[in-house]
Design a protein around this motif. Sequence first.
Motif, PDB file in Angstrom:
ATOM      1  N   LEU A 164       0.724  -1.141   0.140  1.00 27.53           N
ATOM      2  CA  LEU A 164      -0.095   0.066   0.142  1.00 27.53           C
ATOM      3  C   LEU A 164       0.912   1.259  -0.062  1.00 27.53           C
ATOM      4  O   LEU A 164       1.640   1.705   0.846  1.00 27.53           O
ATOM      5  CB  LEU A 164      -0.821  -0.216   1.238  1.00 27.53           C
ATOM      6  N   THR A 165       0.762   2.019  -1.127  1.00 26.99           N
ATOM      7  CA  THR A 165       1.864   3.239  -1.257  1.00 26.99           C
ATOM      8  C   THR A 165       0.909   4.578  -1.205  1.00 26.99           C
ATOM      9  O   THR A 165       1.644   5.521  -1.094  1.00 26.99           O
ATOM     10  CB  THR A 165       2.614   2.867  -2.477  1.00 26.99           C
ATOM     11  N   GLY A 166      -0.326   4.518  -1.184  1.00 31.06           N
ATOM     12  CA  GLY A 166      -0.627   5.781  -1.626  1.00 31.06           C
ATOM     13  C   GLY A 166      -2.241   5.819  -1.885  1.00 31.06           C
ATOM     14  O   GLY A 166      -3.121   4.987  -1.824  1.00 31.06           O
ATOM     15  N   LEU A 167      -2.921   7.084  -2.344  1.00 29.58           N
ATOM     16  CA  LEU A 167      -4.323   7.487  -2.492  1.00 29.58           C
ATOM     17  C   LEU A 167      -4.502   7.904  -4.036  1.00 29.58           C
ATOM     18  O   LEU A 167      -3.464   8.619  -4.590  1.00 29.58           O
ATOM     19  CB  LEU A 167      -4.935   8.416  -1.532  1.00 29.58           C
ATOM     20  N   MET A 168      -5.564   7.561  -4.459  1.00 30.55           N
ATOM     21  CA  MET A 168      -6.177   8.023  -5.748  1.00 30.55           C
ATOM     22  C   MET A 168      -7.320   8.627  -5.788  1.00 30.55           C
ATOM     23  O   MET A 168      -8.402   8.256  -5.132  1.00 30.55           O
ATOM     24  CB  MET A 168      -5.725   7.038  -6.639  1.00 30.55           C
TER      25      MET A 168
END
Length: 240
Positions: A164-168
Amino acid sequence: MTQELGPIQTKLRTNLESINARISGTCRACGRSPNDVRLVAVTKYARWEWVQALAKIHSTFGESRPQQLAERQPQLPRIQWHQIGQIQRNKARLAVQHASVIHSVDSLKLLKRLCLLAEQSDRPVEILLQVNISGERSKSGFDPGVITDSWETIARTAGTHAKLTGLMTMAPIGKISEDARPVFKRLSQLRQQINERDTSPELTELSMGMSSDFDVAIEEGATMIRIGSALFDGLETNEH
Ligand SMILES: *Cc1c(COP(=O)(O)O)cnc(C)c1O
């Protein structure tokens, strides 16, 4: 030996250079490094010959439909392919097999499935959670409140194979790019809120901004912008 660039290649190069110049200009104006903004070239509507031509000058592509991703990725294996569109449950395997980054994880159920598939096939994949900031019914994605409330569960579900590396997010279609700013600001705040908690993993990525609003997205901290129409602008008319 000189190699003549076809009209498609020439047009793509011009479009890409102009987008890159805008990225650099916006970054300079807001004190960011252009190296911190990745351009994901969205090829969902692009003809195959355009994609091939673009692959000579750019290396990060995004597809919306997992089927098209699965057709194209094996033919251009040196490109880093991103899955950016909604994933039906029975297409999750295709996404894991062919994408390095999946931007559109919109439910805990899908996250679980992707993690399992990534582990089974021993294919590491980067995951971004899609957030429905604007609350429009037509848009998929986690409710921001659900992300903060279920963060522990979400963080526990993602693992070493599905990182899990981020948001979109996707901004509503507005009249002007400024209309998107509150949505981008909110996504950036949400990431900060999550990162202030001491439960790992730290989210480094913000995938936001498209052809019509990427300048504003960069100002609000985007690390990945997803651009389709601006990149292929002017190509249809050449063909007819
Ligand atoms: C199509 C698409 C884009 C690119 O949109 P353009 O307006 O053509 O730049 C970006 N993100 C997602 C999720 C898309 O489906």
